[in-house]
Design an enzyme around this catalytic site. Structure first.
Site, PDB file in Angstrom:
ATOM      1  N   TYR A 641       0.913  -0.988  -0.085  1.00 16.67           N
ATOM      2  CA  TYR A 641      -0.029   0.055   0.078  1.00 16.67           C
ATOM      3  C   TYR A 641       0.801   1.163   0.024  1.00 16.67           C
ATOM      4  CZ  TYR A 641      -3.605   2.954   2.289  1.00 16.67           C
ATOM      5  OH  TYR A 641      -4.531   3.838   2.738  1.00 16.67           O
ATOM      6  N   GLY A 642       2.134   1.096   0.690  1.00 11.41           N
ATOM      7  CA  GLY A 642       2.983   2.284   0.856  1.00 11.41           C
ATOM      8  C   GLY A 642       3.668   2.289   2.146  1.00 11.41           C
ATOM      9  N   ASP A 754      -5.835 -11.862   4.251  1.00 15.35           N
ATOM     10  CA  ASP A 754      -4.332 -11.798   4.296  1.00 15.35           C
ATOM     11  C   ASP A 754      -3.847 -11.958   5.579  1.00 15.35           C
ATOM     12  OD1 ASP A 754      -1.925 -11.714   3.370  1.00 15.35           O
ATOM     13  OD2 ASP A 754      -1.702  -9.490   3.239  1.00 15.35           O
TER      14      ASP A 754
END
Ligand SMILES: *[C@@H]1O[C@H](CO)[C@@H](O)[C@H](O)[C@H]1NC(C)=O
Ligand SMILES: *[C@@H]1O[C@H](CO)[C@@H](O)[C@H](O)[C@H]1NC(C)=O
Ligand SMILES: *[C@@H]1O[C@H](CO)[C@@H](O)[C@H](O)[C@H]1NC(C)=O
Ligand SMILES: *[C@@H]1O[C@H](CO)[C@@H](O)[C@H](O)[C@H]1NC(C)=O
Ligand SMILES: *[C@@H]1O[C@H](CO)[C@@H](O)[C@H](O)[C@H]1NC(C)=O
Length: 951
Positions: A641-642, A754
């Protein structure tokens, strides 16, 4: 328009009149600025001193009402002009040792003064008698200077005074009391504190110093040259809690009615020449510290009966007091007794330490007495720190008992436990804080003048001090992320000295305003420690405001190059600024098209978007500030995501910020859906969302920061936290509960997609928290049929059925959780050397053997195999979770039930076997099994802020 102009003129007029009043104080402040070296830099910028920009100056209606310049390395004298600040109410120049010279008699002109603090400066000469004109004074603290001469009798005129501290000067003469013509300290009936210790005061303690109208709590006269007897009028002041008369030359009998001081908690009379019988203290039911050592009492044949009846006692020191007789066994049963020093007396056999002595006993010094026998040797002597050196029992030839040596075990000095930090080093000038941030702490030392306790080893005491500090900073809105207490010692005055470090939050260095506020918290004693610590003074160290030195100096060539680059950058920045301004304008004009939040006012809480439960909206600037401009050092991870950054809110709470990479940001609507969803998730085993940022093209999610990192870090040994079997079951159960909540109780239900050991975080008590909903998808409300999506997840954890069919169900999370369970017992990666953990376990396993014969794959750190009760059931459960077909796997709620039952089995087993001392819930605070000390006393601000500050 006409009214506008009139308003404008009125404002101008008001301003003008204020400015003319200000001018007088302005000129006086300029005098101070010129007289003193090292005034704050804000004093030099030519701005209006009353405009709020001068550090340390507070004005009301244009007149200076407060001057607070603590610990600034000010140098110089106190100028005569100080007397002209006629509206001044608070003058605090404490801890500027460079302020020298005498205190000018002009100080008597500050008629409005309520608080005068000149603690720890370099002033000398006499205290001017004009101080008696400051009739509004409430606090007068001139301690720790070099004042000489007598205590001015005129202080007796200060009838509003509550606090008089002249401790640690070179004052001489006798203590002034009133007569028909002169005032005296006996007139200070509102005073609660007389701190006159560490001077050269002489003469008798005047009997008229005390009367029944007084409200004194602390009478501190220690370490002077006082003579004569202790006046019996002392007992009129029944409010007294602490009396220190130690280290004088007092003689005669202790007043026989001294036990009328029923509120007395600490009594210090050691090192005098007191005679007569040992005082009768029966009835002093809250007395917890008594030291009568080194006096000339009459020889006593029996131990005074009050010895074993004062149930609040923690410390008895009566060394060298000619005490004789047998010690009652009941003495050692006093519940909180910590230290007994009765050495150099005539105590005789039998020595009977009761069958259940106080669990807090740390030192029983009976050296140099007449004890010839002790038959409980092995039982107690080490645990209670018994010393019998110099007694007949130790004079027999060949004795080797440890109690015959005159020293006891030395203990390691206390310090606030720290988290295990992944980054272990900081730039020069910065220090690693207990919660792993590189920062420059504000440091100093506490000196507690009369703590209740005498043991330096009592950990709960320090953690309560720690918690009260954190609470104080939070309530004061000071940006403090953590505090550390180290190295408690007793100094020559018997004061408890503890070093304090206060770490900033967000920015790595405190600014001047913040430091000033910290200083004032301690000089003004607005910080109130827990009662056991009582009164204190605080000596700060000099704070260095300069940035840390990371970069070496650059040569000129580089500088020229840099200058060019800078110019280009400036131009670019201006362009960028214009661009973003224009964009903002555009966005404001057409909010619907670009940003679904633009219409929404985060403070109003109304409007159609977004529906958030408890999450707040942050601006980009705010988060920038809390993360030190998203600095490298605050970067704690990287995901699909970052980046993930650590930060700290102004209230001290640590946060983790997930910042979407520019490219991977979702559309505004999707982001809104996501935060709406996340903000509804509230569970002990799920990481909570604090807020979000949707500003200046950024998308960030702000979560609570979980101090002990990922389960993966702990299993791999990277975090340094040892996980024993019980702890692992507890983590598995916590995780399962978190997932069960997402499946069954979140609204709408959430499939995590996840689940892996990297997404399970451990808090300061090692409670598991499920994290990372980046991939989470709610099941749709309308049909609860499986959701078809593109397969996402992490290799090794992905449900094969989902992988093949792309049909996502809750059972996919069950599968991943099964893999996590196998990882929990083996500490192996799901796929290691091309071998899949599920297959490895199945191959090695033999159900007919003990522990299914899994020894070779178990994590050695899990503990002795004889303690692995329930392991077989745990493996059975894990394997049922990784069944090929989803409908053969249990639901998470079934998993939770089975884990609870395994945990109960193991817990019972632990309780039965003597090794299990603490409850497996880790509820017992003093007990630090089964994981290391460090995480138990981790003071995560997030968890310690529930109590309200006591007023
Ligand atoms: C103290 O008070 C007395 C009478 O109340 C007064 O005469 C005297 O001037 C005062 N002294 C000072 C120093 O304030
Ligand atoms: C007090 O005076 C003595 C000598 O008279 C000096 O040695 C000592 O340093 C002084 N103490 C303080 C606190 O000024
Ligand atoms: C009152 O006390 C002062 C100072 O101790 C002393 O000088 C004065 O003589 C005393 N006055 C009377 C009347 O006792
Ligand atoms: C206590 O205060 C009362 C009333 O203010 C006064 O009458 C009395 O004399 C005082 N007693 C003493 C011992 O100062
Ligand atoms: C000590 O004081 C208590 C309470 O005042 C009294 O009952 C007791 O007799 C006294 N004991 C001695 C030995 O004087």
């Amino acid at each position: 328009m006409g009214t506008r102009i009139r308003q404008f003129l009125v404002i101008i007029c008001i301003k003008f009149s204020i400015v003319s009043a200000q001018n007088s104080d302005h000129a006086k402040l300029q005098v101070l600025r010129r007289t003193w070296k090292n005034t704050p830099p804000t004093w030099n910028d030519g701005s209006d001193p009353c405009g709020g920009s001068w550090d340390g100056i507070t004005c009301t209606n244009g007149r200076v009402t407060e001057i607070n310049l603590v610990n600034m390395q000010l140098r110089g004298n106190l100028p005569d002009d100080i007397g002209q600040f006629t509206e001044l109410q608070i003058l605090d120049l404490s801890n500027n040792i460079g302020l020298t010279g005498s205190l000018n008699s002009q100080i008597g002109n500050l008629r409005k003064l309520t608080n005068l603090y000149l603690v720890g400066c370099g002033f000398t000469g006499p205290i001017p008698g004009t101080i008696g004109y400051l009739e509004n004074l409430i606090f007068l603290s001139l301690n720790l200077n070099g004042f000489t001469g007598p205590i001015p009798a005129s202080i007796g005129n200060l009838t509003n005074l509550e606090w008089l501290d002249l401790n640690g000067n070179n004052l001489t003469g006798s203590i002034p009391v009133s007569n028909e013509t002169t005032p005296g300290l006996d007139m200070l009936t509102k005073a609660q504190h007389f701190h006159l210790g560490d001077n050269q005061l002489s003469g008798d303690i005047p009997p008229t110093l005390f009367n029944s109208n007084m409200t004194l709590i602390h009478l501190l006269l220690e370490n002077n040259k006082l003579t004569g007897t202790i006046p019996s009028t002392l007992v009129l002041v029944t409010s007294l809690k602490v009396v220190r008369l130690d280290r004088n030359s007092l003689r005669g009998h202790v007043p026989s009615n001294i036990n009328n001081l029923i509120n007395l908690q600490n009594m210090f009379m050691y090192n005098n020449q007191l005679s007569g019988p040992i005082p009768n203290l029966t009835g002093m039911s809250v007395l917890n510290y008594i030291d009568l050592s080194n006096n000339a009492f009459d020889q006593s044949e029996v131990i005074p009966p009050w010895f074993s009846t004062l149930q609040a006692l923690r410390t008895i020191k009566m060394h060298k007091t000619k005490l004789g007789g047998q010690l009652p066994a009941a003495l050692f049963r006093i519940p909180q007794l910590q230290i007994v020093n009765l050495s150099n007396n005539r105590i005789i056999d039998p020595l009977n330490i009761s069958s259940n002595p106080s669990t807090q006993l740390q030192l029983v010094d009976l050296g140099n007495n007449q004890i010839g026998d002790f038959n409980q040797r092995s039982e107690y002597s080490t645990s209670i720190g018994l010393i019998l050196a110099g007694n007949p029992i130790c004079k027999e030839s060949g004795v080797t008992e440890t109690f015959c040596s005159s020293t006891t075990k030395s203990s390691t000095p206390y310090s606030t436990p720290r988290n295990k930090c992944v980054t272990a080093s900081c730039d020069s000038g910065l220090v690693l804080s207990p919660n792993c941030q590189c920062a420059r702490p504000y440091t100093g030392s506490f000196f507690f003048k009369a703590p209740f306790f005498s043991s330096l080893e009592n950990l709960t005491i320090y953690s309560s001090l720690h918690d009260s500090l954190m609470e104080f900073f939070q309530n004061a809105g000071l940006p403090v992320s953590s505090v550390s207490l180290t190295n408690p010692t007793r100094n020559v005055d018997d004061y408890l000295q503890i070093k304090l470090e206060v770490f900033p939050c967000g920015e790595p260095i405190f600014n001047r305003t913040e430091i000033l506020r910290l200083e004032l918290a301690f000089t003004k004693s607005s910080f109130k420690p827990p009662e056991e610590f009582y009164i204190y003074y605080f000596i700060p160290e000099t704070y260095n405001f300069f940035p840390s030195t990371k970069h070496k100096s650059l040569n000129t060539g580089i500088i020229v190059g840099l200058a060019v680059v800078c110019c280009v950058l400036v131009v670019l920045l201006v362009l960028a600024g214009m661009y973003s301004f224009c964009r903002k304008e555009a966005a404001e004009r057409a909010p619907e098209q670009s940003q679904p939040f633009a219409l929404w006012d985060p403070t109003s809480g109304s409007g159609d978007v977004p529906q958030l439960k408890g999450a707040r909206s942050f601006t980009f600037e705010e988060l920038q500030k809390y993360t030190n401009s998203f600095s490298e050092i605050n970067n704690i991870g990287k995901g699909g995501y970052g980046m993930v950054y650590k930060g700290c809110l102004p209230n001290g709470q640590l946060i983790a910020i997930k910042r979407a990479q520019r490219g991977s940001a979702q559309g505004g609507l999707e982001f809104k859906t996501e935060i709406e969803l996340l903000s509804r998730v509230h569970h002990k085993n799920v990481v909570g969302l604090i807020g979000f940022c949707f500003d200046q093209g950024e998308q960030m999610l702000v979560y609570e920061y979980i101090v002990n990192g990922t389960l993966k870090d702990s299993l791999s040994g990277r975090s340094g936290i040892r996980l024993d079997w019980m702890r692992r079951i507890k983590i598995a159960l916590g995780t399962a509960r978190g997932l069960q909540y997402l499946h069954d109780h979140a609204d709408p239900p959430i499939i995590h997609r996840d689940v892996k050991t990297n997404n399970i975080l451990l808090d300061e008590r090692l409670v598991a928290k499920v994290a990372d909903f980046g991939l989470s998808k709610p099941l749709s409300y309308t049909d609860m049929t499986p959701v078809t999506t593109q397969v996402k997840g992490t290799m090794g954890y992905v449900d094969p059925e989902y992988y093949m069919t792309q049909q996502l169900t809750e059972k996919s999370d069950t599968y991943s959780f099964g893999v996590v369970m196998l990882e929990i017992i083996t500490a192996r990666n799901p796929i290691e050397k091309d071998r899949y953990i599920v297959r490895v376990v199945k191959e090695v396993m033999d159900k007919n053997k003990e522990l299914y014969d899994l020894h070779e794959v178990l994590d050695p750190a899990i503990g002795l195999s004889s303690h692995l009760k329930g392991l077989e059931r745990f493996v059975d459960l894990a394997l049922s979770c990784v069944e090929e077909l989803g409908n053969q796997r249990p639901t998470m709620s079934e998993v939770v039930k089975e884990l609870e039952s395994i945990m109960e089995l193991v817990g019972r087993n632990l309780v039965e076997s003597s090794s299990a001392l603490a409850s497996y819930e880790g509820a017992s605070k003093d007990y630090n099994y089964p994981y290391s000390n460090d995480s138990l006393f981790t003071y995560s601000e997030c968890s310690s802020s529930t109590k309200l500050h006591p007023k």
